[in-house]
Structures are given as structure tokens and as C-alpha cells.
Scaffold this active site. Sequence first.
Site, PDB file in Angstrom:
ATOM      1  N   PRO A 141      78.690  83.908  20.308  1.00  0.00           N
ATOM      2  CA  PRO A 141      77.538  83.640  19.290  1.00  0.00           C
ATOM      3  C   PRO A 141      76.192  84.307  19.278  1.00  0.00           C
ATOM      4  O   PRO A 141      75.734  84.386  20.622  1.00  0.00           O
ATOM      5  CB  PRO A 141      77.282  81.989  20.003  1.00  0.00           C
ATOM      6  CG  PRO A 141      77.888  82.168  21.263  1.00  0.00           C
ATOM      7  CD  PRO A 141      78.868  83.280  21.300  1.00  0.00           C
ATOM      8  N   MET A 142      75.653  84.699  18.325  1.00  0.00           N
ATOM      9  CA  MET A 142      74.446  85.532  18.519  1.00  0.00           C
ATOM     10  C   MET A 142      73.602  84.837  17.417  1.00  0.00           C
ATOM     11  O   MET A 142      73.814  85.149  15.966  1.00  0.00           O
ATOM     12  CB  MET A 142      74.722  86.949  18.290  1.00  0.00           C
ATOM     13  CG  MET A 142      75.263  87.617  19.530  1.00  0.00           C
ATOM     14  SD  MET A 142      75.362  89.465  19.564  1.00  0.00           S
ATOM     15  CE  MET A 142      76.823  89.675  18.402  1.00  0.00           C
ATOM     16  N   ALA A 143      72.433  84.224  17.778  1.00  0.00           N
ATOM     17  CA  ALA A 143      71.485  83.691  16.748  1.00  0.00           C
ATOM     18  C   ALA A 143      71.045  84.777  15.854  1.00  0.00           C
ATOM     19  O   ALA A 143      70.357  85.957  16.346  1.00  0.00           O
ATOM     20  CB  ALA A 143      70.385  83.203  17.710  1.00  0.00           C
ATOM     21  N   GLN A 189      78.543  76.303  17.409  1.00  0.00           N
ATOM     22  CA  GLN A 189      77.653  76.057  18.538  1.00  0.00           C
ATOM     23  C   GLN A 189      76.424  75.088  18.454  1.00  0.00           C
ATOM     24  O   GLN A 189      75.593  75.500  17.652  1.00  0.00           O
ATOM     25  CB  GLN A 189      77.352  77.297  19.355  1.00  0.00           C
ATOM     26  CG  GLN A 189      76.711  76.802  20.700  1.00  0.00           C
ATOM     27  CD  GLN A 189      76.164  78.413  21.425  1.00  0.00           C
ATOM     28  OE1 GLN A 189      75.228  78.748  21.073  1.00  0.00           O
ATOM     29  NE2 GLN A 189      76.769  78.759  22.563  1.00  0.00           N
ATOM     30  N   CYS A 191      71.256  79.711  26.913  1.00  0.00           N
ATOM     31  CA  CYS A 191      70.242  80.133  26.274  1.00  0.00           C
ATOM     32  C   CYS A 191      69.029  80.215  27.198  1.00  0.00           C
ATOM     33  O   CYS A 191      68.532  79.304  27.830  1.00  0.00           O
ATOM     34  CB  CYS A 191      69.666  79.592  25.038  1.00  0.00           C
ATOM     35  SG  CYS A 191      68.539  80.278  24.098  1.00  0.00           S
ATOM     36  N   ASN A 204      82.466  87.191  29.678  1.00  0.00           N
ATOM     37  CA  ASN A 204      81.389  87.546  28.671  1.00  0.00           C
ATOM     38  C   ASN A 204      80.353  88.596  29.373  1.00  0.00           C
ATOM     39  O   ASN A 204      80.030  88.084  30.800  1.00  0.00           O
ATOM     40  CB  ASN A 204      80.922  86.650  27.921  1.00  0.00           C
ATOM     41  CG  ASN A 204      79.621  87.071  27.088  1.00  0.00           C
ATOM     42  OD1 ASN A 204      78.596  86.427  27.341  1.00  0.00           O
ATOM     43  ND2 ASN A 204      79.909  87.914  26.218  1.00  0.00           N
ATOM     44  N   GLY A 205      79.938  89.342  29.052  1.00  0.00           N
ATOM     45  CA  GLY A 205      78.877  90.321  29.409  1.00  0.00           C
ATOM     46  C   GLY A 205      79.392  91.630  29.896  1.00  0.00           C
ATOM     47  O   GLY A 205      80.454  92.013  30.381  1.00  0.00           O
ATOM     48  N   GLY A 232      79.580  90.712  22.389  1.00  0.00           N
ATOM     49  CA  GLY A 232      78.233  90.523  21.819  1.00  0.00           C
ATOM     50  C   GLY A 232      77.648  91.724  21.368  1.00  0.00           C
ATOM     51  O   GLY A 232      78.051  92.179  20.112  1.00  0.00           O
TER      52      GLY A 232
HETATM   53  C1  LIG Z   1      70.577  88.709  19.369  1.00  0.00           C
HETATM   54  C2  LIG Z   1      71.410  87.797  20.355  1.00  0.00           C
HETATM   55  C3  LIG Z   1      71.516  86.374  19.999  1.00  0.00           C
HETATM   56  C4  LIG Z   1      72.149  85.459  20.881  1.00  0.00           C
HETATM   57  N1  LIG Z   1      72.344  84.288  20.427  1.00  0.00           N
HETATM   58  C5  LIG Z   1      73.174  83.371  21.202  1.00  0.00           C
HETATM   59  C6  LIG Z   1      73.370  82.234  20.727  1.00  0.00           C
HETATM   60  O1  LIG Z   1      73.157  81.681  19.674  1.00  0.00           O
HETATM   61  N2  LIG Z   1      74.142  81.226  21.599  1.00  0.00           N
HETATM   62  C7  LIG Z   1      74.592  81.658  23.013  1.00  0.00           C
HETATM   63  O2  LIG Z   1      75.495  81.003  23.442  1.00  0.00           O
HETATM   64  N3  LIG Z   1      74.340  83.199  23.450  1.00  0.00           N
HETATM   65  C8  LIG Z   1      73.534  83.776  22.447  1.00  0.00           C
HETATM   66  N4  LIG Z   1      73.378  85.218  22.799  1.00  0.00           N
HETATM   67  C9  LIG Z   1      74.311  85.640  24.112  1.00  0.00           C
HETATM   68  C10 LIG Z   1      75.551  86.348  23.917  1.00  0.00           C
HETATM   69  O3  LIG Z   1      76.432  85.602  22.952  1.00  0.00           O
HETATM   70  C11 LIG Z   1      76.082  86.958  24.866  1.00  0.00           C
HETATM   71  O4  LIG Z   1      76.239  85.829  25.863  1.00  0.00           O
HETATM   72  C12 LIG Z   1      75.458  88.148  25.543  1.00  0.00           C
HETATM   73  O5  LIG Z   1      74.916  88.804  24.713  1.00  0.00           O
HETATM   74  C13 LIG Z   1      76.264  88.823  26.709  1.00  0.00           C
HETATM   75  O6  LIG Z   1      77.379  89.488  26.025  1.00  0.00           O
HETATM   76  P1  LIG Z   1      77.378  90.968  25.662  1.00  0.00           P
HETATM   77  O7  LIG Z   1      77.155  91.832  26.919  1.00  0.00           O
HETATM   78  O8  LIG Z   1      78.519  91.190  25.145  1.00  0.00           O
HETATM   79  O9  LIG Z   1      76.187  91.252  24.584  1.00  0.00           O
HETATM   80  C14 LIG Z   1      72.837  85.990  22.101  1.00  0.00           C
HETATM   81  C15 LIG Z   1      72.762  87.392  22.422  1.00  0.00           C
HETATM   82  C16 LIG Z   1      72.018  88.419  21.436  1.00  0.00           C
HETATM   83  C17 LIG Z   1      72.037  89.801  21.972  1.00  0.00           C
END
Ligand SMILES: Cc1cc2nc3c(=O)[nH]c(=O)nc-3n(C[C@H](O)[C@H](O)[C@H](O)COP(=O)(O)O)c2cc1C
Length: 261
Positions: free
Chosen positions: A17-19, A71, A102, A202-203, A226
Amino acid sequence: MLKIGDIEMKNQVVLAPMAGVCNPAFRLIAKEFGTGLVCAEMVSDKAIIHGNKRTREMLFVDEREKPLSLQIFGGDRESLVEAAKVVDQETNADIIDINMGCPVNKIIKCEAGAKWLLDPNKIYEMVSAVVDAVKKPVSVKMRIGWDEDHIFAIENAQAAERAGASAIAMHGRTRVQMYEGKANWDVLKEVKKNINIPFIGNGDVETPQDAKRMIDEVGVDAVMIGRAALGDPWMIYRTVQYLETGELKPEPSVREKMDVC
Ligand SMILES: Cc1cc2nc3c(=O)[nH]c(=O)nc-3n(C[C@H](O)[C@H](O)[C@H](O)COP(=O)(O)O)c2cc1C
């Protein structure tokens, strides 16, 4: 394969999920590129209840995106439960996900998001209340902890499991880390060993090979991607292919990128 409640995914690749990013257009592209489960951007419980037009639009789920996880976030039990009921009864989403990761101050101040990571009892109470109020499966997305001195990853995951969550996604960073430093996959591995519901890691999954390594070394049931998918849905396609066939597809050509744009 990943199964959350009675919802079955076709593979082990989940779009995080990414806002501001995971709107229907992006989710649909990710889906077309093979994603097993797409997650929508987080939506405020209070905004859902007050029913403002923009928020209601955020709850729209195109049939072609399914299975989809929607979410919600909030800090107050009553409004979280009411919002979950709206998602349950009035949307086309398959899974209701609760945000416990968050890190931003605006959200923490409302006792929401990563704030819960300091209190496994609150996680248990809030998740139980939501699970009891809805029919759709409920999952949670959390971080490993608040800061280096407060990593309650196992307790928090077990609290969510006891409360009836059908799956847990965990980002291997603390709240204080925000998006800096390295995701701690060792903690994820320990959590996986201590719960029995599906666990999504994740991460720092930046390449198809990272995804395979997370599955093999951490033992996760699925990988959540993400930032690596931002502007690059081919990363998802290449990951799905790599996990399924072992073949590493080439990066897309400029022409292919232009066509998708
Ligand atoms: C632009 C952006 C928006 C995000 N919005 C949310 C969100 O709405 N809900 C959530 O649980 N995590 C959110 N995250 C976190 C990601 O879901 C994820 O946990 C985090 O980026 C780590 O994963 P990655 O290393 O693959 O990017 C957001 C991350 C980014 C970069």
C-alpha cells in the site's frame, strides 16, 4: 500460494500500500503485470465515516483489480470498527487491512499507525473488535517496532493473530527509521517462526533476486514490494516470472515503457 482467509492469490507477489501512489490506475497496471495481491492506499477511518466524496472515491475497487486489500487507519476503536463495516458491506474489496506502520507525526498524534507498536494489548483489542464486526478477512500491516529499544515484533504479531487476523505483513524497519537504513530481515525471520497465519515480508525487495532470497532465507509466505515498483511495474512482472520459472526477464525497452505510459 498465498491465501488470506478464503481469498486465494495466484502467486506470492504483493504490491505494498502506498499513499498517493496506489490508486486504481496504478493498481490496475500492477495487476496487468501479474501482481498476486494489490493493496490500496491507506484511508482514514474518520473520513470513511463522514463519507466525504473524495474518500468514498478512494474506496472504489474495479472488478479487474481483485483480489484487493483495502487499508484503513485510525486510533479510536469505535470509528475504526465503523469504518471497517463500511469497507465490509459497501465495497468490492476482498480483504480489510489495518495500518500499524505509518510513521508520520500527523498519524501518530491521532494514536494511529505505528503508535500501536508500543502496545500489544491495544493491537489485540482493536483487531478483535474489527474482526468481530466484519465478514471479510482482516489483515494487519505493521513495522518491526517503534525504535531499536522497543521491538515487540513477535508479541505484536502474536497479538494480531490471537485477535483473529488472517495475515500479517511486516516492514523490517522501526518507526524511528522511517525509510532510512536497512530493513531487518532477521527480525522478520523470527516473527515467521512464531506465528501460524500467512506472513508477508516487506522492506528492501529491490530486485527479483531479493524477492527469492526473502522467500528462501526469511521463509515468508509472500513478498510485498513498494518503492521498487514505483514507476517500474516491470519489476513486479520480472519478479513473478523469476519466482515461477527461475528465468530473469530483461529490463523493458524504452519503447515498451512508452507504450505503458
Ligand atoms: C510513497 C509511499 C507511501 C506509502 N504509503 C503507505 C500506506 O498508505 N500504508 C502503508 O501501510 N504503508 C505505506 N508505505 C510503506 C510501504 O507500504 C512499505 O512498507 C515501505 O515502502 C517499505 O517497502 P519497500 O522497501 O518495498 O519500499 C508507503 C511508502 C511509500 C514510499
